[in-house]
Design an enzyme around this catalytic site. Structure first.
Site, PDB file in Angstrom:
ATOM      1  N   GLY A 107       0.871  -1.178   0.000  1.00  0.00           N
ATOM      2  CA  GLY A 107       0.000   0.000   0.000  1.00  0.00           C
ATOM      3  C   GLY A 107       0.903   1.222   0.000  1.00  0.00           C
ATOM      4  N   ALA A 108       0.672   2.124  -0.946  1.00  0.00           N
ATOM      5  CA  ALA A 108       1.618   3.229  -1.152  1.00  0.00           C
ATOM      6  C   ALA A 108       1.916   4.009   0.128  1.00  0.00           C
ATOM      7  CB  ALA A 108       1.098   4.137  -2.273  1.00  0.00           C
ATOM      8  N   ARG A 134      10.702  -1.078  -4.420  1.00  0.00           N
ATOM      9  CA  ARG A 134       9.524  -1.111  -5.300  1.00  0.00           C
ATOM     10  C   ARG A 134       9.510   0.167  -6.132  1.00  0.00           C
ATOM     11  NH1 ARG A 134       4.098  -3.343  -3.111  1.00  0.00           N
ATOM     12  NH2 ARG A 134       3.958  -3.739  -5.361  1.00  0.00           N
ATOM     13  N   GLN A 139      -5.189  -9.146  -2.905  1.00  0.00           N
ATOM     14  CA  GLN A 139      -5.278  -8.209  -1.778  1.00  0.00           C
ATOM     15  C   GLN A 139      -6.726  -7.863  -1.427  1.00  0.00           C
ATOM     16  OE1 GLN A 139      -3.363  -7.738  -4.490  1.00  0.00           O
ATOM     17  NE2 GLN A 139      -1.431  -6.728  -4.009  1.00  0.00           N
ATOM     18  N   ASP A 166      -1.108   4.555  -6.436  1.00  0.00           N
ATOM     19  CA  ASP A 166       0.304   4.371  -6.099  1.00  0.00           C
ATOM     20  C   ASP A 166       1.151   5.538  -6.582  1.00  0.00           C
ATOM     21  OD1 ASP A 166      -0.946   1.539  -6.162  1.00  0.00           O
ATOM     22  OD2 ASP A 166       0.880   1.379  -4.956  1.00  0.00           O
ATOM     23  N   ASN A 217      -2.435   2.757 -10.406  1.00  0.00           N
ATOM     24  CA  ASN A 217      -2.904   1.989  -9.248  1.00  0.00           C
ATOM     25  C   ASN A 217      -2.796   0.510  -9.610  1.00  0.00           C
ATOM     26  OD1 ASN A 217      -4.124   1.848  -6.593  1.00  0.00           O
ATOM     27  ND2 ASN A 217      -6.006   1.195  -7.588  1.00  0.00           N
ATOM     28  N   LYS A 218      -3.169  -0.331  -8.703  1.00  0.00           N
ATOM     29  CA  LYS A 218      -3.084  -1.781  -8.905  1.00  0.00           C
ATOM     30  C   LYS A 218      -3.637  -2.178 -10.271  1.00  0.00           C
ATOM     31  CE  LYS A 218      -1.688  -4.025  -6.617  1.00  0.00           C
ATOM     32  NZ  LYS A 218      -0.240  -4.358  -6.749  1.00  0.00           N
TER      33      LYS A 218
END
Lengths: 363, 363
Positions: free
Chosen positions: A53-54, A89, A200, A241, A251-252
């Site tokens: 999670g950012a 990351r 997730q 993110d 994002n994801k």
């Protein structure tokens, strides 16, 4: 947030001078902690997604750098630890932002004073994240309340991945408005995208919502479009993110597909994020680096086995290669707005600069 | 198609008067057969997805009815068996079509002659399916060749679910053009959507393509949009479970999301299907019943365990409900065309009637 009546943050400094995090790689079936004693521990926790999670990646990196500074407050060590942590990351902007924030706080400070300052700064970043997420919750609450006023039934929210309190220090980004609305008595139900390949949604969002008593249903990532076509989704909200200066949202992976479906069906779609997620240096989302993770995250799945222990099974035959890119970019044009700690704005350069006017000169 | 050099169809009549099918619930890790001796066996095989894929469901239902007729050729038994078989799965049109075709062939035939006629008709349906899929392959080949001529590299095809030979009697629908192109030396690579929740892409399409030597990569269903945004997909092609008379395509859930992404990125998107998939009685895809299957298909995943046997793990916590709807509808406006055994047409009433002019009166 509370688990069985006890309040937790996802990351906590301990009296022993270590950092304790919830081990998210074992959720939803085991609620356990991991102690981080060194910068290398923090880097490993981020890389292996013990924390993810950012905003939480940023908070963990800050504490990781503070742990390094305590061991050795030299410029060389700070440089080395920051590089190690930053490389864990590539996509989440909060990571680089937190490291830069800490280094700015340490700049010009004599080495002997650095450990205390770094530790306090990491704690401040965590507290600020909590306050920002709470503010995102308030601003998002207005949106949900307004949408609910127009439905004659509980509001159906669809979310992708986990942007709840587990993704942050507390409260969450996309889920903060959901928790605030639930607590205010707005009847709602959340469609939880399972979020392959790391699940997730199924493992973290479902766990969070169940723990908080929010009605929800887990669905395959494939189902959201059909639910939108058939009137069963009132709003889509996910986290971010990294957001480029023009309002594109990374994002994801899969968020883009949900935004497309929302747009095709006239359903509002928001991304929720604190300022630390905004990368003012990027003019468009196409410039955001997309992390490639191990194919094994897709080819193998871990879950609760018949004997009650976590087991891993292979689902893709060994004869087939797999590609695991973790993020995608939702173009600003598909978004109804961005929900930040300062309010809701259009997903555009103008919208963002309206909320963050001090960035006008820089951009 | 061939598995390790030996030719197979997915469904075969045996000398013993039974029907042998490939047990697709055990693929990709076990290649095994199941014998169907009664209509109830056939119904169970369809319901439990030992066989799946709209054309194969139709073929299995036809043999199931033929097995019932051999036991008891009375009108009452035919009626009862047809009802049993028809109720196994609600979405695929080929099921009702095959049963109706068999019943038409038996109408007015004295009971003593029915067993032979039913058996021959089931065999004819299978042979016709093979011929139709081969023709779909030829028509689709022209599309792939033309697209390849415009790329300076191997053609990237994205497919969702399994519409290969395992979904049919042989060849496949969406994959028939891929096999034909591969055999003709057109260099190509297939992005295989894993296709949650039942993973037909990861387990069946990947298995098929590997067995035939076609280059491919398994991806999460979430990734296709990003691959399209970044120029790594040249064409999307999937199968269909039911097509309404206006060209809307009901297919495995998630197809709609891929069609949206293809449309958003100017990438051609086709559905491939034989006429038996077209439901001329429905004016729009919104009328197609969408099957709801057990939530357990989403909450639990079966794969190869560490000891080399198939094992099942739970991935969604028991405290969270799950919804498993198996199909969605891609509106005709998002499709570049339909590839049928008669050729390629626009996804529209006019397009379909152009290929099937004999349906003009009926529609």
């Amino acid at each position: 947030m509370k688990i069985e009546g006890r309040s937790y943050r996802t990351i906590m400094a301990t009296d022993a001078g270590t950092v304790r995090v919830i081990d998210q790689s074992r959720l939803p079936f085991e609620f356990a902690f991991r102690e981080l004693a060194t910068a290398a521990d923090a880097a490993r926790a981020i890389r292996d997604m013990v924390v993810r999670g950012a905003p939480l990646i940023g908070a963990t990196a800050a504490y990781g750098l503070a742990l390094a500074v305590r061991e050795d407050p030299s410029d060389a060590r700070i440089e080395e630890a920051a590089r190690l942590l930053c490389a864990t990351r590539p996509t989440a902007h909060n990571l680089a932002w937190a490291l830069a924030t800490l280094r700015t706080a340490l700049a010009g400070v004599p080495p002997a004073s650095r450990p205390d300052i770094a530790w306090r700064e990491a704690a401040r970043i965590c507290d600020a994240d909590v306050a920002q997420c709470r503010a995102i919750g308030e601003h998002g609450l207005s949106i949900l309340k307004e949408l609910w006023r127009r439905c004659a039934r509980p509001l159906n929210v669809l979310t992708h991945c986990n942007a709840g309190w587990l993704a942050c220090v507390d409260w969450g980004t996309a889920l903060a408005p959901v928790y605030r609305a639930h607590d205010e008595g707005v009847p709602l139900h959340v469609w939880v995208d399972e979020t392959r390949p790391r699940n997730q949604g199924a493992s973290l969002t479902a766990f969070e919502l169940a723990a908080h008593g929010v009605r929800h249903t887990v669905i395959a990532d494939n189902l959201g479009g059909h639910l939108m076509q058939t009137g069963r989704v009132d709003v889509v909200i996910f986290g971010a993110d990294r957001v480029s200066a023009n309002g594109d949202v990374c994002n994801k992976v899969g968020s883009y597909l949900k935004a497309l479906a929302a747009h095709d069906n006239g359903i509002p779609c928001y991304a929720a994020l604190p300022e630390s997620t905004i990368d003012w240096t990027l003019q468009s989302g196409a410039q955001i680096p997309i992390e490639e993770r191990a194919a094994r995250e897709l080819t193998h799945i871990t879950g609760l086995g018949p004997t009650g222990t976590l087991e891993t099974v292979q689902v893709v035959p060994s004869s087939s290669p797999a590609l695991n890119l973790a993020f995608d970019v939702t173009p600003a044009r598909l978004l109804s707005g961005l929900v930040t700690e300062r309010g809701v704005c259009a997903a555009s350069r103008t919208g963002l600069l309206g909320l963050y006017p001090e960035r006008r000169a820089a951009s």
